[in-house]
Write a protein that holds these residues in place. Sequence first.
Motif, short mmCIF file in Angstrom:
data_model
loop_
_atom_site.label_atom_id
_atom_site.label_comp_id
_atom_site.label_asym_id
_atom_site.label_seq_id
_atom_site.Cartn_x
_atom_site.Cartn_y
_atom_site.Cartn_z
N ALA A 163 0.84 -1.26 -0.06
CA ALA A 163 0.02 -0.07 0.02
C ALA A 163 0.91 1.23 -0.11
N SER A 164 0.61 2.26 -0.70
CA SER A 164 1.39 3.41 -0.83
C SER A 164 1.47 4.36 0.62
N ALA A 165 0.86 3.92 1.47
CA ALA A 165 0.73 4.61 2.67
C ALA A 165 1.69 5.48 3.26
N PHE A 173 1.75 0.13 -6.87
CA PHE A 173 0.50 0.67 -7.41
C PHE A 173 0.84 2.17 -7.84
N ASN A 174 0.34 2.22 -9.40
CA ASN A 174 0.43 3.54 -9.68
C ASN A 174 1.73 3.89 -9.94
N SER A 177 -10.69 -0.69 -3.95
CA SER A 177 -9.32 -0.12 -4.30
C SER A 177 -8.45 -0.62 -4.70
N SER A 178 -7.18 0.00 -5.46
CA SER A 178 -6.52 -1.08 -6.11
C SER A 178 -5.69 -1.89 -5.08
N GLY A 179 -5.49 -1.55 -3.80
CA GLY A 179 -4.76 -2.37 -2.87
C GLY A 179 -5.49 -3.61 -2.63
N TYR A 211 -1.33 -1.58 4.84
CA TYR A 211 -2.62 -1.55 4.19
C TYR A 211 -3.42 -1.33 5.54
N CYS A 265 -1.06 11.10 3.08
CA CYS A 265 -1.63 10.15 2.13
C CYS A 265 -0.73 9.19 1.82
N HIS A 266 0.55 9.58 1.14
CA HIS A 266 1.65 8.76 0.23
C HIS A 266 2.90 8.66 1.11
N CYS A 325 -7.31 8.79 2.35
CA CYS A 325 -6.53 8.04 1.90
C CYS A 325 -6.54 6.63 2.49
N THR A 326 -6.56 6.99 3.70
CA THR A 326 -6.19 5.51 4.59
C THR A 326 -7.71 5.13 4.76
N LEU A 367 -12.96 1.91 1.49
CA LEU A 367 -11.70 1.05 2.12
C LEU A 367 -11.53 0.70 3.54
N LYS A 401 -10.41 -3.04 4.72
CA LYS A 401 -9.36 -3.18 5.83
C LYS A 401 -9.86 -4.11 6.83
O1 C5P Z 1 -3.25 6.00 -3.48
P1 C5P Z 1 -3.02 5.02 -4.50
O2 C5P Z 1 -4.16 4.52 -4.94
O3 C5P Z 1 -1.92 5.12 -5.34
O4 C5P Z 1 -2.61 3.62 -3.36
C1 C5P Z 1 -2.64 2.55 -3.71
C2 C5P Z 1 -3.32 1.51 -2.80
O5 C5P Z 1 -2.91 1.44 -1.32
C3 C5P Z 1 -4.85 2.10 -2.52
O6 C5P Z 1 -5.56 1.60 -3.51
C4 C5P Z 1 -5.13 1.57 -1.26
O7 C5P Z 1 -5.50 0.35 -1.25
C5 C5P Z 1 -3.76 1.60 -0.47
N1 C5P Z 1 -3.30 2.81 0.39
C6 C5P Z 1 -3.89 2.90 1.76
N2 C5P Z 1 -3.56 3.84 2.41
C7 C5P Z 1 -3.17 5.05 1.88
C8 C5P Z 1 -2.65 5.18 0.63
C9 C5P Z 1 -2.90 3.88 -0.24
O8 C5P Z 1 -4.47 1.69 2.03
N3 C5P Z 1 -2.79 5.99 2.83
#
Ligand code: C5P
Length: 324
Positions: free
Chosen positions: A105-107, A128-129, A240-242, A261, A271-272, A282-283, A290, A294
């Motif tokens: 996850a990009s958190a 991701f991305n 979500s992508s995750g 995640y 967020c990232h 984002c989380t 989401l 989770k």
């Molecule tokens: O932001 P992005 O979609 O690129 O992040 C990829 C995946 O990481 C998200 O779809 C999500 O499942 C997870 N994520 C997360 N918490 C964050 C950021 C991303 O769980 N703060």
Amino acid sequence: IPSGVVAHKSQLVVQLRRVLLDEGSIFAKDKNVYGVKYTGSKGTMKKTPPREIVCNLKKSAALRMLKRKDEPFKTLGLDDLFPGKPVFNKQREKKQPFRSCAVIASAGSLVDSQLGNFIDSHDVVVRFNHAPTEGFEGDVGAKTSVRIVNSQVISKPEFDFLNNPIYDNITMVAWDPCNYTSSLIQWYERPDFDLFTNYWTRRQKRPNDDFYILDPRSAWPIWNFIQGNTPARLRRNPPSSGFLGLILMLPMCNHVDMIEYVPSIRQTKRCHYYDTLEDNGCTFGAWHPLAAEKLLALSMSSSDDNEIFGRGILRIQGYPSLNC
Ligand code: C5P
């Protein structure tokens, strides 16, 4: 288990459940833009063993990639541009699952995690991305095997999708949501963002890459599964992508480690890990369901609390090792 970890766990679970309850009121007002018509039941409060949940998931939902014979692509003469072999074909031919897979996850909570070596020790690393590794190796590792990339990153000029080398020489899965009941033709005519133009261009330039487009219809049975296992109404937007990354890897891996995640004790508003934007959405979810994802991922894992909430590693056993 350190008391800080215990306290973090209980606060986090309360927070995730609160978000879920709030979504109940969103449900009443939301415009249901994807035309979700769910006729199944909600989940119950009953605690189900992780194995049973994962095995039910195996029966209920799987990700599918677009294939050459799919319409309208065949008739349009675009079919040859899709890869001729299924995703992870080499591994499939060996008839052996990957031993270990990590989904990153990009958190923002990855910052200072020092999980880089642990992440790189996996057979497969899913990112991701446009999440970078360069400059962040200590916390997120250097290895990338798979990237799941959404249609915004593929189509918007600021992401420079066609020229960024982070997408070279890995397995790639592009995705864009379709309506709950839409056909591929309806989706092709009106994707949320145009992922096709750059997909065809990249396929022509690099025909041997393992670059797939997700069949967007296959995301909705996953949403159904999350709703069927969540005792509250879900946001009617795709997962979500995750979570899609988890579903992509469960059939191929003995276990999948979901990294940050479910946020660890390092939980932050950031967020990232790779930028400074702060947004709790984002989380916890501002668009994707989401919080429900989770909580469900947590119930699919038998990792101990220190691993999950202290280190940020949620391990879920894959289908091959569960024999389901
Ligand atoms: O932001 P992005 O979609 O690129 O992040 C990829 C995946 O990481 C998200 O779809 C999500 O499942 C997870 N994520 C997360 N918490 C964050 C950021 C991303 O769980 N703060």
